[in-house]
Design an enzyme around this catalytic site. Sequence first.
Site, mmCIF file in Angstrom:
data_model
loop_
_atom_site.group_PDB
_atom_site.id
_atom_site.type_symbol
_atom_site.label_atom_id
_atom_site.label_comp_id
_atom_site.label_asym_id
_atom_site.label_seq_id
_atom_site.Cartn_x
_atom_site.Cartn_y
_atom_site.Cartn_z
ATOM 1 C CB THR A 44 -8.218 33.905 5.145
ATOM 2 O OG1 THR A 44 -9.339 34.695 5.532
ATOM 3 C CG2 THR A 44 -7.357 33.618 6.361
ATOM 4 C CB CYS A 45 -5.805 30.825 1.604
ATOM 5 S SG CYS A 45 -4.515 29.704 1.056
ATOM 6 C CG HIS A 99 17.304 3.999 -4.735
ATOM 7 N ND1 HIS A 99 16.981 4.056 -3.394
ATOM 8 C CD2 HIS A 99 18.652 3.897 -4.801
ATOM 9 C CE1 HIS A 99 18.101 3.973 -2.685
ATOM 10 N NE2 HIS A 99 19.135 3.874 -3.511
ATOM 11 C CB ILE A 115 -3.068 28.427 13.507
ATOM 12 C CG1 ILE A 115 -3.949 28.420 12.254
ATOM 13 C CG2 ILE A 115 -2.513 29.823 13.787
ATOM 14 C CD1 ILE A 115 -5.102 29.404 12.282
ATOM 15 N N GLY A 119 -7.698 36.542 -3.256
ATOM 16 C CA GLY A 119 -7.029 35.396 -2.626
ATOM 17 C C GLY A 119 -7.500 35.067 -1.220
ATOM 18 C CB ALA A 141 -6.980 26.536 1.050
HETATM 19 P P1 NAI Z 1 -7.568 23.972 15.525
HETATM 20 O O1 NAI Z 1 -9.013 23.692 15.643
HETATM 21 O O2 NAI Z 1 -6.726 23.187 14.591
HETATM 22 O O3 NAI Z 1 -6.886 23.819 16.977
HETATM 23 C C1 NAI Z 1 -7.309 24.581 18.088
HETATM 24 C C2 NAI Z 1 -6.755 23.989 19.365
HETATM 25 O O4 NAI Z 1 -7.046 24.870 20.441
HETATM 26 C C3 NAI Z 1 -7.374 22.650 19.715
HETATM 27 O O5 NAI Z 1 -6.346 21.716 19.952
HETATM 28 C C4 NAI Z 1 -8.195 22.958 20.966
HETATM 29 O O6 NAI Z 1 -8.288 21.852 21.838
HETATM 30 C C5 NAI Z 1 -7.415 24.112 21.580
HETATM 31 N N1 NAI Z 1 -8.189 24.962 22.509
HETATM 32 C C6 NAI Z 1 -9.437 25.460 22.320
HETATM 33 N N2 NAI Z 1 -9.819 26.187 23.400
HETATM 34 C C7 NAI Z 1 -8.783 26.183 24.282
HETATM 35 C C8 NAI Z 1 -8.566 26.754 25.571
HETATM 36 N N3 NAI Z 1 -9.473 27.522 26.204
HETATM 37 N N4 NAI Z 1 -7.380 26.517 26.205
HETATM 38 C C9 NAI Z 1 -6.434 25.752 25.601
HETATM 39 N N5 NAI Z 1 -6.584 25.201 24.375
HETATM 40 C C10 NAI Z 1 -7.751 25.402 23.718
HETATM 41 O O7 NAI Z 1 -7.497 25.532 15.231
HETATM 42 P P2 NAI Z 1 -6.373 26.487 14.601
HETATM 43 O O8 NAI Z 1 -5.020 25.930 14.768
HETATM 44 O O9 NAI Z 1 -6.681 27.814 15.174
HETATM 45 O O10 NAI Z 1 -6.710 26.466 13.062
HETATM 46 C C11 NAI Z 1 -7.965 26.938 12.582
HETATM 47 C C12 NAI Z 1 -8.333 26.294 11.283
HETATM 48 O O11 NAI Z 1 -7.458 26.683 10.250
HETATM 49 C C13 NAI Z 1 -8.296 24.790 11.380
HETATM 50 O O12 NAI Z 1 -9.489 24.270 10.826
HETATM 51 C C14 NAI Z 1 -7.108 24.407 10.556
HETATM 52 O O13 NAI Z 1 -7.300 23.161 9.913
HETATM 53 C C15 NAI Z 1 -6.997 25.535 9.555
HETATM 54 N N6 NAI Z 1 -5.599 25.717 9.189
HETATM 55 C C16 NAI Z 1 -5.017 24.786 8.382
HETATM 56 C C17 NAI Z 1 -3.691 24.885 8.052
HETATM 57 C C18 NAI Z 1 -3.066 23.830 7.215
HETATM 58 O O14 NAI Z 1 -3.793 23.040 6.626
HETATM 59 N N7 NAI Z 1 -1.752 23.733 7.141
HETATM 60 C C19 NAI Z 1 -2.849 25.982 8.530
HETATM 61 C C20 NAI Z 1 -3.550 26.866 9.398
HETATM 62 C C21 NAI Z 1 -4.875 26.738 9.683
#
Ligand code: NAI
Length: 462
Positions: free
Chosen positions: A41-42, A441, A180, A39, A317
């Site tokens: 990381t997801c 509805h 995240i 499975g 994912a």
């Molecule tokens: P992310 O790329 O979505 O967001 C990271 C954030 O950190 C950005 O807003 C960025 O500007 C900020 N950042 C970077 N360096 C920084 C610094 N030095 N100081 C302050 N802010 C800073 O990354 P995240 O949330 O870690 O997720 C990683 C990946 O996992 C993403 O591609 C996301 O789409 C995926 N993911 C998707 C989920 C979902 O679809 N529900 C759930 C969890 C993760």
Amino acid sequence: MAEFDTIIIGAGPGGYVCAIRAAQLGLKVAVVEGRGTLGGTCLNVGCIPSKALLNATHQLHEVHENFEKMGLMGAHPTVDWAKMLAYKDDVIAGNTKGIEFLFKKNKVTWLKGWASIPAPGQVKVGDDIHSAKHIVIATGSEPSSLPGVTVDEKTIVTSTGALALGSIPKSLVVIGAGVIGLEMGSVYARLGAEVTVVEYLDAITPGMDAEVAKAFQKILSKQGIKFVLGAAVQGAEVTGTGAKVSYKLRKDDSAHEIAADVVLVATGRKPYTAGLGLEALGVEMLPRGQIKTDGHFATSVKGIYAIGDAIVGPMLAHKAEDEGMALAEIMAGKHGHVNYGVIPGVVYTTPEVASVGATEEQLKEQGRAYKVGKFSFMGNARAKAVFQAEGFVKILADKETDRILGAHIIGPAAGDLIHEVCVAMEFGASAQDLALTCHAHPTYSEAVREAALACGDGAIHA
Ligand code: NAI
């Protein structure tokens, strides 16, 4: 040494889906996975466990905020953190065992261990070398590091540590207002932690339609999450009582510090390709660490393919799953295709936020003539009945042709509602096509129809 048609490295959503489809199409398939469960990381430390904690804490929030409004009186539950984590672990186990069952059902061999590719056509696992016509790299991603921040997964954690903290922190600083950070921030805010999100940019959730991101931030702020925007984190260190984060405000370069029991680093993820031997094989890489592939997932080395977070595109994912299915078709001599224009994105907070296709900012940048149809959940009876009338549906359609170009939803079950628009977009539908479709509805889906109506002669309940 065993011979296979296809060996897939990595049993995350990309790898396991590719394996099942390839086996269904008649290929002899093995998957190499070194983690004790399937499975990736997801299922193990990502999407699934976070949804379990989001569910548990959402229920808690409902009890505190809304039960009495509905005449449900009585003592409020207390949180047994160990039991909540055990529930999360049960959810993980149920799902990872499900993949094991599917592997058996489809006769996919699980090669347990960590793989490397000593030569094209060969995969090494432990001391064994297996051969395959096709090798698929589906090794996913890992949290990217931040200069000046050392993760110990106890006090300074990534999403992995945040899913298994020893106790509920009284205060949490989240670095990064991405998906995240906001999902896990929501979990701990609902558990009573004081949550502060420190974000480099001037808005949360980069890439999201700006109007939706603004509304989202407002709603999260009302839920008690604090935001420090335009703040570049310089470092984080463990102290006697927890940790402290230092940052500089970009507007005036002023230096600040903030202390918390726990710090979550959520500043993005990077492809995980270490140990595969790609350099020696001469597999071409892109500057940001992804494996370079062509339109059919082929790398620069014949017979080696790559999918999911290890290649370009959104690290989601379901994007990996779609690539896995498409590649299985290609390996079986059929035609596989992924429509990258219609990949939904969902944030599983309350309310949920979901989007597909272009944002308004992207359409402006493209100089495209578009119209906006918007409908607030305030006009949706079902949403009002469950205290979830905050938020709206926004549909973007071509001004001339009425073809749907994108949709953005913040509101109840947004992550499910968005798929109505995804299907419509796959069929090249106009907003009117959605507007003329009968919707039951009372449902949340009616808000999608109303937004589509708003692209034409107007919504009814606005
Ligand atoms: P992310 O790329 O979505 O967001 C990271 C954030 O950190 C950005 O807003 C960025 O500007 C900020 N950042 C970077 N360096 C920084 C610094 N030095 N100081 C302050 N802010 C800073 O990354 P995240 O949330 O870690 O997720 C990683 C990946 O996992 C993403 O591609 C996301 O789409 C995926 N993911 C998707 C989920 C979902 O679809 N529900 C759930 C969890 C993760």
